[in-house]
Design a protein around this motif. Sequence first.
Motif, PDB file in Angstrom:
ATOM      1  N   GLY A  79      22.364 -54.618  19.395  1.00  0.00           N
ATOM      2  CA  GLY A  79      22.739 -56.025  19.256  1.00  0.00           C
ATOM      3  C   GLY A  79      23.677 -56.285  18.107  1.00  0.00           C
ATOM      4  O   GLY A  79      23.904 -57.436  17.727  1.00  0.00           O
ATOM      5  N   LEU A  80      24.259 -55.228  17.539  1.00  0.00           N
ATOM      6  CA  LEU A  80      25.179 -55.355  16.406  1.00  0.00           C
ATOM      7  C   LEU A  80      26.605 -55.439  16.938  1.00  0.00           C
ATOM      8  O   LEU A  80      27.375 -54.480  16.892  1.00  0.00           O
ATOM      9  N   ASP A  81      26.957 -56.600  17.450  1.00  0.00           N
ATOM     10  CA  ASP A  81      28.236 -56.775  18.134  1.00  0.00           C
ATOM     11  C   ASP A  81      29.302 -57.423  17.263  1.00  0.00           C
ATOM     12  O   ASP A  81      30.364 -57.793  17.762  1.00  0.00           O
TER      13      ASP A  81
ATOM     14  N   ALA B 122      16.634 -54.025  15.190  1.00  0.00           N
ATOM     15  CA  ALA B 122      16.463 -54.309  16.610  1.00  0.00           C
ATOM     16  C   ALA B 122      15.529 -55.484  16.872  1.00  0.00           C
ATOM     17  O   ALA B 122      15.650 -56.171  17.893  1.00  0.00           O
ATOM     18  N   ASN B 123      14.598 -55.726  15.944  1.00  0.00           N
ATOM     19  CA  ASN B 123      13.638 -56.819  16.111  1.00  0.00           C
ATOM     20  C   ASN B 123      14.207 -58.156  15.675  1.00  0.00           C
ATOM     21  O   ASN B 123      13.507 -59.181  15.729  1.00  0.00           O
ATOM     22  N   THR B 124      15.456 -58.158  15.207  1.00  0.00           N
ATOM     23  CA  THR B 124      16.089 -59.399  14.767  1.00  0.00           C
ATOM     24  C   THR B 124      17.087 -59.854  15.825  1.00  0.00           C
ATOM     25  O   THR B 124      17.994 -59.132  16.182  1.00  0.00           O
ATOM     26  N   SER B 125      16.877 -61.029  16.332  1.00  0.00           N
ATOM     27  CA  SER B 125      17.791 -61.549  17.359  1.00  0.00           C
ATOM     28  C   SER B 125      17.881 -63.056  17.223  1.00  0.00           C
ATOM     29  O   SER B 125      17.017 -63.709  16.628  1.00  0.00           O
TER      30      SER B 125
ATOM     31  N   ARG C 146      33.048 -39.701  19.112  1.00  0.00           N
ATOM     32  CA  ARG C 146      32.030 -40.253  18.214  1.00  0.00           C
ATOM     33  C   ARG C 146      32.169 -41.766  18.129  1.00  0.00           C
ATOM     34  O   ARG C 146      31.158 -42.487  18.152  1.00  0.00           O
ATOM     35  N   LEU C 147      33.392 -42.270  18.040  1.00  0.00           N
ATOM     36  CA  LEU C 147      33.591 -43.715  17.967  1.00  0.00           C
ATOM     37  C   LEU C 147      32.895 -44.412  19.126  1.00  0.00           C
ATOM     38  O   LEU C 147      32.156 -45.386  18.924  1.00  0.00           O
ATOM     39  N   CYS C 148      33.122 -43.923  20.339  1.00  0.00           N
ATOM     40  CA  CYS C 148      32.535 -44.576  21.510  1.00  0.00           C
ATOM     41  C   CYS C 148      31.017 -44.485  21.498  1.00  0.00           C
ATOM     42  O   CYS C 148      30.324 -45.437  21.888  1.00  0.00           O
ATOM     43  N   ARG C 149      30.492 -43.360  21.025  1.00  0.00           N
ATOM     44  CA  ARG C 149      29.026 -43.257  20.913  1.00  0.00           C
ATOM     45  C   ARG C 149      28.496 -44.252  19.886  1.00  0.00           C
ATOM     46  O   ARG C 149      27.449 -44.883  20.101  1.00  0.00           O
ATOM     47  N   GLU C 150      29.210 -44.391  18.770  1.00  0.00           N
ATOM     48  CA  GLU C 150      28.775 -45.328  17.728  1.00  0.00           C
ATOM     49  C   GLU C 150      28.810 -46.760  18.250  1.00  0.00           C
ATOM     50  O   GLU C 150      27.879 -47.537  18.025  1.00  0.00           O
ATOM     51  N   LEU C 151      29.886 -47.120  18.934  1.00  0.00           N
ATOM     52  CA  LEU C 151      29.990 -48.478  19.464  1.00  0.00           C
ATOM     53  C   LEU C 151      28.894 -48.738  20.493  1.00  0.00           C
ATOM     54  O   LEU C 151      28.316 -49.834  20.524  1.00  0.00           O
ATOM     55  N   ASP C 152      28.597 -47.750  21.316  1.00  0.00           N
ATOM     56  CA  ASP C 152      27.523 -47.914  22.296  1.00  0.00           C
ATOM     57  C   ASP C 152      26.186 -48.139  21.591  1.00  0.00           C
ATOM     58  O   ASP C 152      25.394 -49.001  21.992  1.00  0.00           O
ATOM     59  N   ARG C 153      25.944 -47.363  20.545  1.00  0.00           N
ATOM     60  CA  ARG C 153      24.670 -47.492  19.822  1.00  0.00           C
ATOM     61  C   ARG C 153      24.578 -48.852  19.125  1.00  0.00           C
ATOM     62  O   ARG C 153      23.539 -49.522  19.173  1.00  0.00           O
ATOM     63  N   LEU C 154      25.659 -49.265  18.483  1.00  0.00           N
ATOM     64  CA  LEU C 154      25.683 -50.568  17.831  1.00  0.00           C
ATOM     65  C   LEU C 154      25.441 -51.688  18.835  1.00  0.00           C
ATOM     66  O   LEU C 154      24.678 -52.621  18.576  1.00  0.00           O
ATOM     67  N   HIS C 155      26.095 -51.579  19.980  1.00  0.00           N
ATOM     68  CA  HIS C 155      25.944 -52.598  21.021  1.00  0.00           C
ATOM     69  C   HIS C 155      24.506 -52.646  21.524  1.00  0.00           C
ATOM     70  O   HIS C 155      23.945 -53.736  21.734  1.00  0.00           O
ATOM     71  N   GLU C 156      23.891 -51.484  21.711  1.00  0.00           N
ATOM     72  CA  GLU C 156      22.501 -51.432  22.153  1.00  0.00           C
ATOM     73  C   GLU C 156      21.569 -52.117  21.159  1.00  0.00           C
ATOM     74  O   GLU C 156      20.568 -52.726  21.542  1.00  0.00           O
TER      75      GLU C 156
ATOM     76  N   VAL D 147      23.717 -60.934  13.754  1.00  0.00           N
ATOM     77  CA  VAL D 147      23.477 -59.862  12.792  1.00  0.00           C
ATOM     78  C   VAL D 147      24.458 -58.757  13.149  1.00  0.00           C
ATOM     79  O   VAL D 147      24.489 -58.288  14.298  1.00  0.00           O
ATOM     80  N   GLY D 148      25.288 -58.364  12.216  1.00  0.00           N
ATOM     81  CA  GLY D 148      26.293 -57.339  12.454  1.00  0.00           C
ATOM     82  C   GLY D 148      26.282 -56.298  11.348  1.00  0.00           C
ATOM     83  O   GLY D 148      25.364 -56.244  10.526  1.00  0.00           O
ATOM     84  N   ALA D 149      27.315 -55.485  11.335  1.00  0.00           N
ATOM     85  CA  ALA D 149      27.392 -54.377  10.378  1.00  0.00           C
ATOM     86  C   ALA D 149      28.785 -54.264   9.799  1.00  0.00           C
ATOM     87  O   ALA D 149      29.766 -54.711  10.403  1.00  0.00           O
TER      88      ALA D 149
END
Length: 453
Positions: free
Chosen positions: A111-113, A449-452, A99-109, A78-80
Amino acid sequence: MSMEQFMYFILPFLALTELMQSSPCSFGLTKTCKYFVILLLSAVMLSGCAHNSTDDASGFVERSGTGFVLNGNPYRYVGANFWYGAILASEGQGGDRDRLCRELDRLHELGLDNLRILVGSDGERGVKTKVEPTLQVSPGVYNDTILAGLDYLLQQMGQRGMKAVLYLNNAWEWSGGYGFYLEHAGVGKAPRPNETSYQEYMSFVSQFSTNAKAQELYFQYVRDIISRTNRYTDIPYVDDPTIMSWQIGNEPRAFSQEAKAPFVEWLGKTSALIRSMDSKHLISIGSEGIWGCEEDAELYEQICSDPNIDYMNAHVWPLNWSWVSKDSLEENVERACRNTADYIHQHTVIAERLQKPLVIEEFGYPRDNFSFAPGSPTAGRDRYYGFVFSLVKSEPMVSGCNFWGWGGEAKPVHEQWQVGDDYCGDPAQEQQGLNSVFACDTTTLKVIANTSF
């Protein structure tokens, strides 16, 4: 080899070397034997380094039958959609690397890799409904700050183990694409849908599939991007496992019945060009599916049967396709889900026949009451997202999905995007907040977050 890997191997080696040199007995070895053992250890260590380097290089997403694999394991996701990633990663107008790095960290957390990203916008600036700053100012003339942004974005994604789907063109006006190349081929000024109508725009860009000059301008752009080397990692794009797929465009269409055959020919030429330059990465079209093929399932199957096309795409837009209306978003979620299931089923039948994976690469749903404000209720969207995620998990021919789109910490100021406003998931031609998932949309984030897998 990374510094972390280097230290992992060299520190034990240095410690043992020091022990053998300084110890009076040194395990009872002669001086000659000591040096022999050191040399043997060196060879073992270097062998280990070489093996790990190969492992790193093997981190390409690959097609295996009707699915994907990554490092020998099934890869489903599942991605974005994160179309503005390269702009945000730049150091020029619109750039914000913090902001980019914060966004990537949040996406990674979350599971949106897997992120689907626009390589760059084309053409003149100052157009109200177009993404800016643009990458390709005129054919072959590039804004280096955006190229640097793309390099930096890939570097940062690679450090987080994320994968990028990079689309190289756009059938629509919001990033230039078809209209840009036709204008520079001498066809005339592309109509702007906000000034005329989408029908007039589509009639104009239907010429792209038959215009050899416009296509050659695009082909040169493809050559320039794919042959690029990342300035931050020194890795040629063709060797970068952070890239999952090169995508011919965003929603490429024939736009007329007459253009179907040349449309197929153009896609075939493009996929062959990409494959001639890059044997390691997947190639995809970026199609909406049957809807984007003049509602012709045979045409869709024909373009996906190209041997250079590794997997199939489908986009789903319940509001745009009139399955729901602005005033019935919550009431008609079930109808949207039924129609989505039927639409995707049509594509999985073709995927089964072609033995290729399918990705639901765009889908979106507005907020309740057609609101655009971050944090406003999303009960209808949450139900629709949950349905799509369950469909992806239960349908073996579907290997992944990317919702549209990630808005993150953006705080839209104007309903119509203006220079200086935050970038969010909605391009400049759409209401800001229409389909964006913001960091404060807690209920939607919970569904995600509940989708994996």
